[in-house]
Motif scaffolding. Structure first.
Motif, PDB file in Angstrom:
ATOM      1  N   PHE A  81      -2.012  -4.089 -20.301  1.00  0.00           N
ATOM      2  CA  PHE A  81      -1.871  -4.411 -18.892  1.00  0.00           C
ATOM      3  C   PHE A  81      -2.248  -5.867 -18.607  1.00  0.00           C
ATOM      4  O   PHE A  81      -1.669  -6.497 -17.712  1.00  0.00           O
ATOM      5  N   ILE A  82      -3.191  -6.414 -19.352  1.00  0.00           N
ATOM      6  CA  ILE A  82      -3.532  -7.836 -19.189  1.00  0.00           C
ATOM      7  C   ILE A  82      -2.300  -8.699 -19.431  1.00  0.00           C
ATOM      8  O   ILE A  82      -2.005  -9.629 -18.670  1.00  0.00           O
ATOM      9  N   GLY A  83      -1.566  -8.383 -20.511  1.00  0.00           N
ATOM     10  CA  GLY A  83      -0.348  -9.131 -20.798  1.00  0.00           C
ATOM     11  C   GLY A  83       0.719  -8.931 -19.738  1.00  0.00           C
ATOM     12  O   GLY A  83       1.394  -9.879 -19.324  1.00  0.00           O
ATOM     13  N   GLU A  84       0.852  -7.692 -19.280  1.00  0.00           N
ATOM     14  CA  GLU A  84       1.875  -7.397 -18.277  1.00  0.00           C
ATOM     15  C   GLU A  84       1.565  -8.090 -16.955  1.00  0.00           C
ATOM     16  O   GLU A  84       2.438  -8.729 -16.350  1.00  0.00           O
ATOM     17  N   TYR A  85       0.324  -7.997 -16.519  1.00  0.00           N
ATOM     18  CA  TYR A  85      -0.057  -8.638 -15.257  1.00  0.00           C
ATOM     19  C   TYR A  85       0.058 -10.159 -15.349  1.00  0.00           C
ATOM     20  O   TYR A  85       0.459 -10.832 -14.393  1.00  0.00           O
ATOM     21  N   GLY A  86      -0.247 -10.712 -16.526  1.00  0.00           N
ATOM     22  CA  GLY A  86      -0.171 -12.150 -16.711  1.00  0.00           C
ATOM     23  C   GLY A  86       1.236 -12.712 -16.609  1.00  0.00           C
ATOM     24  O   GLY A  86       1.415 -13.920 -16.392  1.00  0.00           O
ATOM     25  N   ARG A  87       2.237 -11.848 -16.752  1.00  0.00           N
ATOM     26  CA  ARG A  87       3.640 -12.297 -16.649  1.00  0.00           C
ATOM     27  C   ARG A  87       4.199 -12.154 -15.243  1.00  0.00           C
ATOM     28  O   ARG A  87       5.330 -12.568 -14.980  1.00  0.00           O
ATOM     29  N   GLU A  88       3.434 -11.549 -14.338  1.00  0.00           N
ATOM     30  CA  GLU A  88       3.924 -11.360 -12.974  1.00  0.00           C
ATOM     31  C   GLU A  88       3.875 -12.673 -12.197  1.00  0.00           C
ATOM     32  O   GLU A  88       2.974 -13.505 -12.388  1.00  0.00           O
TER      33      GLU A  88
END
Length: 417
Positions: A81-88
């Protein structure tokens, strides 16, 4: 919902709302029919919508459909989720940086714990002395991070990993190494729980007996120092129950006896180590330990049994083929095929997964009910089911990462800035 009690098709235009409802539906318990309908409705609509989405957004929704967040292992999901949120596009860079720093700091703690466990395992020398048995301290530690993900449970994870490592060797003795006569002797010695009882054992069993005896007493001593509870009799009971269940399986195999599904699962929860692990966690954490809650450990609570059944079923889904080739006792997959007269293994696997889903409803009900057991213990029980899926799902579905991939991601590969 409309007047007839069905979800409105117009809802499907709110994709984020659909995803939220889909995720929430997995927290349902028995009798919550609206959430059952929500699960079916949202999954169907989301699958229809994914091909129309941009690739990155489609991957996000596909990930949720593969496995909802409620069923995922906490630390692995945190990293993803850290990676996913960082791409938002609307992410907060300061929050992302803080999350990465926190993750890497906890990973350093995990490495220190692994060092301690590896040192203990090497000094114990169990596998080296025996010449057989699984040598998997990393996998044992993965289980403890799944069960107790919070950093504050560092000492609990270290002690619990010791019990799991010894459990694997005991399982190998009963599954593939010891003769039935030797296993009977070993079970009798464990039931007596006295060092003089091991004199009748062959040398390799004496070594294993001493490792179990000393480790259990050491854990009991540490709990006594920290929490002032004398718990060795309770820890001992979990091992005796498990060894007795191992012997039942060995006798089944020796006599060619094929148990029914309920008989198999009731015994299999114990051989999976579910009760042993959760009782140890109860005392290692030390929260909410009193005469009333200790009394709830005998017989084991339904929460433990339901979580243990999920563990046993995922274990069968991931390892049944290999174990059958080794000549192991029938699995839950075989029991389903025979009792329901199913034509294929694939159909039996579907039935096993449906049973897992039903057991999750039981767990959700225990989580939502008034808390008789301490909340950390309830969470650990749910986490056992989540971790079992991580450890064994890859054997049933190659879309999920292997145990080695999980270990590298959690313990050895920091998040880069």
């Amino acid at each position: 919902m409309d007047k007839s009690g069905k979800f409105k098709d117009s809802m499907s235009t709110d994709i984020n709302g659909m995803l939220s409802l889909y995720e929430a539906s997995y927290l349902g318990t028995y009798g919550e029919d609206v959430l059952n309908h929500a699960m079916e409705f949202t999954e169907a609509k989301l699958r229809q919508s994914i091909p129309l989405m941009a690739p990155q957004l489609g991957r996000h929704y596909s990930h949720a459909l593969e496995l909802p967040r409620h069923l995922r292992m906490e630390r692995l999901e945190a990293r993803r989720f850290i990676g996913e949120y960082g791409r938002e596009s609307d992410q907060s860079p300061y929050l992302v940086e803080l999350a990465k720093l926190d993750y890497n700091k906890v990973q350093s703690l995990h490495q220190a714990e692994l060092t301690e466990i590896s040192r203990w395992w090497k000094q114990l020398g169990l596998v080296e002395k025996l010449g057989f048995g699984r040598d998997r301290p990393l996998e044992c530690y993965l289980w403890t991070v799944g069960l107790l993900p919070e950093p504050k449970y560092s000492n609990c994870r270290i002690e619990l990993a010791k019990t799991i490592a010894i459990l694997l060797v005991l399982d190998d003795i009963f599954d593939s190494y010891g003769s039935l006569d030797e296993l009977v002797l070993f079970t009798d010695a464990i039931q007596r729980w006295d060092l003089s009882a091991m004199e009748q054992l062959p040398q390799y069993m004496k070594i294993c007996y001493m490792a179990l005896y000393n480790t259990t007493n050491e854990i009991g001593y540490n709990i006594l120092k920290q929490h002032r509870w004398s718990v060795v009799p309770h820890l001992k009971r979990t091992w005796i129950n498990m060894i007795e269940a191992f012997l039942v399986e060995a006798e089944w195999f020796k006599n060619g006896y094929v148990p029914n599904l309920e008989e198999y699962l009731e015994n299999g929860v114990t051989t999976a180590g579910s009760y042993m692990a959760l009782v140890h966690i109860f005392f290692l954490i030390g929260q909410g330990v009193n005469k009333e809650t200790i009394g709830m450990m005998d017989p084991y609570p339904k929460l433990f049994s339901s979580s243990g059944r999920i563990l046993r079923l995922w274990d069968d889904l991931g390892t049944a083929t290999d174990e059958q080739e080794r000549g192991d006792v029938a699995s839950s997959i075989d029991c389903f095929r025979r009792e329901k007269n199913l034509s294929s293994e694939g159909e039996a696997r579907k039935q096993v997964k449906q049973l897992i889903r039903s057991l999750w409803k039981v767990l959700n009900g225990e989580f939502a009910a008034p808390k008789a057991l301490p909340l950390p213990l309830i969470k650990a029980s749910l986490n056992m089911s989540r971790t079992a899926q991580v450890v064994y799902q890859h054997g049933d579905n190659n879309k999920f990462c292997s145990v080695d991939d999980c270990v590298n991601s959690l313990f050895f590969t920091p998040i880069v800035f």
